[in-house]
Design a protein around this motif. Structure first.
Motif, PDB file in Angstrom:
ATOM      1  N   THR A  11      -8.287 -15.567   9.760  1.00  0.00           N
ATOM      2  CA  THR A  11      -8.665 -15.186   8.406  1.00  0.00           C
ATOM      3  C   THR A  11      -7.371 -14.344   7.823  1.00  0.00           C
ATOM      4  OG1 THR A  11     -11.057 -14.807   8.933  1.00  0.00           O
ATOM      5  CG2 THR A  11     -10.159 -13.768   6.906  1.00  0.00           C
ATOM      6  N   ILE A  12      -6.835 -13.601   8.667  1.00  0.00           N
ATOM      7  CA  ILE A  12      -5.812 -12.659   8.068  1.00  0.00           C
ATOM      8  C   ILE A  12      -4.282 -13.153   8.435  1.00  0.00           C
ATOM      9  CG2 ILE A  12      -7.147 -10.934   8.582  1.00  0.00           C
ATOM     10  CD1 ILE A  12      -5.323  -9.909  10.869  1.00  0.00           C
ATOM     11  N   LYS A  13      -4.078 -14.525   8.871  1.00  0.00           N
ATOM     12  CA  LYS A  13      -2.769 -15.087   9.079  1.00  0.00           C
ATOM     13  C   LYS A  13      -2.229 -15.480   7.864  1.00  0.00           C
ATOM     14  CE  LYS A  13      -4.249 -19.632  10.314  1.00  0.00           C
ATOM     15  NZ  LYS A  13      -4.571 -20.540  11.269  1.00  0.00           N
ATOM     16  N   GLY A  14      -0.828 -15.727   7.959  1.00  0.00           N
ATOM     17  CA  GLY A  14      -0.156 -16.267   6.752  1.00  0.00           C
ATOM     18  C   GLY A  14       0.024 -15.582   5.440  1.00  0.00           C
ATOM     19  N   ASP A  15       0.947 -14.531   5.832  1.00  0.00           N
ATOM     20  CA  ASP A  15       1.525 -13.555   4.585  1.00  0.00           C
ATOM     21  C   ASP A  15       0.355 -12.792   3.753  1.00  0.00           C
ATOM     22  OD1 ASP A  15       4.163 -14.035   4.731  1.00  0.00           O
ATOM     23  OD2 ASP A  15       4.029 -15.917   3.890  1.00  0.00           O
ATOM     24  N   GLN A  16      -0.475 -12.332   4.788  1.00  0.00           N
ATOM     25  CA  GLN A  16      -1.431 -11.439   4.033  1.00  0.00           C
ATOM     26  C   GLN A  16      -0.918 -10.089   4.449  1.00  0.00           C
ATOM     27  OE1 GLN A  16      -3.784 -13.260   2.410  1.00  0.00           O
ATOM     28  NE2 GLN A  16      -2.859 -14.855   3.252  1.00  0.00           N
ATOM     29  N   PHE A  17      -1.740  -9.026   3.738  1.00  0.00           N
ATOM     30  CA  PHE A  17      -1.193  -7.646   4.082  1.00  0.00           C
ATOM     31  C   PHE A  17      -2.291  -6.812   4.994  1.00  0.00           C
ATOM     32  CE2 PHE A  17       0.442  -8.275  -0.204  1.00  0.00           C
ATOM     33  CZ  PHE A  17       1.504  -7.926  -0.009  1.00  0.00           C
ATOM     34  N   LEU A  18      -1.713  -5.893   5.980  1.00  0.00           N
ATOM     35  CA  LEU A  18      -2.188  -5.121   6.788  1.00  0.00           C
ATOM     36  C   LEU A  18      -1.651  -3.610   6.330  1.00  0.00           C
ATOM     37  CD1 LEU A  18      -3.207  -5.535  10.604  1.00  0.00           C
ATOM     38  CD2 LEU A  18      -2.163  -3.658   9.831  1.00  0.00           C
ATOM     39  N   PHE A  19      -2.609  -2.849   6.628  1.00  0.00           N
ATOM     40  CA  PHE A  19      -2.346  -1.299   6.195  1.00  0.00           C
ATOM     41  C   PHE A  19      -2.749  -0.590   7.237  1.00  0.00           C
ATOM     42  CE2 PHE A  19      -2.998   2.851   4.086  1.00  0.00           C
ATOM     43  CZ  PHE A  19      -1.670   2.942   3.565  1.00  0.00           C
ATOM     44  N   SER A  20      -1.832   0.245   8.054  1.00  0.00           N
ATOM     45  CA  SER A  20      -2.113   0.891   9.199  1.00  0.00           C
ATOM     46  C   SER A  20      -1.827   2.551   8.834  1.00  0.00           C
ATOM     47  CB  SER A  20      -0.871   0.738  10.307  1.00  0.00           C
ATOM     48  OG  SER A  20      -1.262   1.402  11.527  1.00  0.00           O
ATOM     49  N   TYR A  21      -3.134   3.195   8.705  1.00  0.00           N
ATOM     50  CA  TYR A  21      -3.237   4.604   8.068  1.00  0.00           C
ATOM     51  C   TYR A  21      -3.326   5.712   9.320  1.00  0.00           C
ATOM     52  CZ  TYR A  21      -4.974   8.727   5.931  1.00  0.00           C
ATOM     53  OH  TYR A  21      -5.227   9.909   5.395  1.00  0.00           O
ATOM     54  N   TYR A  22      -2.798   6.752   8.976  1.00  0.00           N
ATOM     55  CA  TYR A  22      -3.002   8.076   9.633  1.00  0.00           C
ATOM     56  C   TYR A  22      -2.410   9.100   8.783  1.00  0.00           C
ATOM     57  CZ  TYR A  22      -3.285  11.692  13.315  1.00  0.00           C
ATOM     58  OH  TYR A  22      -3.641  12.838  14.048  1.00  0.00           O
ATOM     59  N   PRO A  23      -3.262  10.450   8.771  1.00  0.00           N
ATOM     60  CA  PRO A  23      -2.590  11.401   7.683  1.00  0.00           C
ATOM     61  C   PRO A  23      -1.067  11.909   8.428  1.00  0.00           C
ATOM     62  CG  PRO A  23      -4.621  12.246   8.832  1.00  0.00           C
ATOM     63  CD  PRO A  23      -4.166  10.589   9.139  1.00  0.00           C
ATOM     64  N   ASP A  24      -0.079  11.383   8.593  1.00  0.00           N
ATOM     65  CA  ASP A  24       1.200  11.728   9.200  1.00  0.00           C
ATOM     66  C   ASP A  24       1.775  12.133   7.728  1.00  0.00           C
ATOM     67  OD1 ASP A  24       3.392  11.636  11.398  1.00  0.00           O
ATOM     68  OD2 ASP A  24       4.151  10.944   9.596  1.00  0.00           O
ATOM     69  N   LYS A  25       2.316  13.527   7.699  1.00  0.00           N
ATOM     70  CA  LYS A  25       3.069  14.146   6.604  1.00  0.00           C
ATOM     71  C   LYS A  25       4.216  13.502   6.329  1.00  0.00           C
ATOM     72  CE  LYS A  25       0.774  18.622   7.087  1.00  0.00           C
ATOM     73  NZ  LYS A  25       0.900  20.181   7.394  1.00  0.00           N
ATOM     74  N   HIS A  26       4.918  13.136   7.307  1.00  0.00           N
ATOM     75  CA  HIS A  26       6.251  12.550   6.965  1.00  0.00           C
ATOM     76  C   HIS A  26       6.190  11.279   6.291  1.00  0.00           C
ATOM     77  CE1 HIS A  26      10.389  11.665   7.384  1.00  0.00           C
ATOM     78  NE2 HIS A  26      10.360  10.534   8.489  1.00  0.00           N
TER      79      HIS A  26
END
Length: 257
Positions: free
Chosen positions: A219-234
């Protein structure tokens, strides 16, 4: 004859008094009609396509943090404003949640529908049940933050896997060199987590249940977007895609419309 003249004069005087009494009221009603129009249509502010999609995603994923969804969508919009091709879907991973809770969401960007909501592992040096440490360094065995673009699939040591291109300099741009890929794993299992006190961990890859891995990857292959989040200040303060001038107002105005 004299009677008729007197009668006419009397009627004329009464009419003058009547008009003098009625005219101000009539004028007032005329002025009020100019001030208020009970038939004036109510004009509602039309939501932007971005806001419409975001609202659909929020309804589809009530357990996700609304601000994180807004942030992911804004980061993706920034990438699109830089000239990247549009994607069919967006994968969001919220590493601020415990590993034993489903913290991966896959959204259809056309309909706003939720396609998957799954458990996902983090790197063994990132933390146990809670993720704490993130890295872009070779051999760190830590998870990387930021916006990724999914690429092609292959079959390797972890079975059917998906390559990921890190788009953020200093945060995830070494993903290809580090062999950070999306794959399935036996250790992504709640029964095992009950014994360990946390979900099994990877070498930095986002790993999901083996039973669902192929469906998610296809489903997510082939130039899709993935956003990995954590409240890291930097990362929050310096990420190119979180501090994009073109779309910075989107996340800020999300909950004010």
């Amino acid at each position: 004859m004299r009677y008729q003249i007197i009668k006419a004069f009397f009627l004329s005087a009464c009419l003058s008094v009547s008009l003098a009494t009625i005219s101000p009221a009539h004028a007032a009603s005329t002025d009020n009609s100019k001030l208020t129009n009970p038939f004036k249509p109510v004009v509602y502010k039309q939501l932007s396509p971005h806001q419409q999609l975001l609202n659909k995603m929020l309804r589809a994923a009530p357990t996700a943090n609304p601000k994180v969804i807004a942030m992911a969508l804004s980061a993706m919009d920034c990438a699109l404003s830089d000239g990247m091709a549009p994607a069919r879907n967006l994968t969001l991973i919220d590493y601020s949640l415990v590993s034993t809770k489903p913290r991966l969401w896959v959204f259809d960007l056309v309909s706003g529908k939720l396609l998957f909501h799954e458990l996902v592992a983090h790197g063994m040096k990132t933390g146990k049940n809670f993720a704490r440490n993130f890295s872009n360094t070779l051999g760190s065995h830590q998870t990387s933050l930021g916006l990724f673009r999914t690429k092609d699939t292959y079959v390797g040591g972890n079975g059917y896997s998906l390559r990921m291109e890190g788009l953020e300099n200093g945060f995830n741009d070494l993903a290809m060199e580090r062999k950070i890929v999306f794959h399935g794993a036996d250790y992504v299992d709640l029964k095992l987590a009950q014994k360990l006190g946390h979900l099994g961990r990877s070498h930095g890859c986002p790993a999901v249940r083996k039973g669902v891995a192929q469906k998610v990857i296809d489903t997510i292959k082939g130039d899709q977007f993935l956003f990995s989040y954590y409240p890291d200040k930097h990362w929050l303060s310096t990420s190119k895609y979180l501090n994009c001038p073109h779309n910075q107002h989107l996340a800020q105005n999300t909950f004010t419309q």
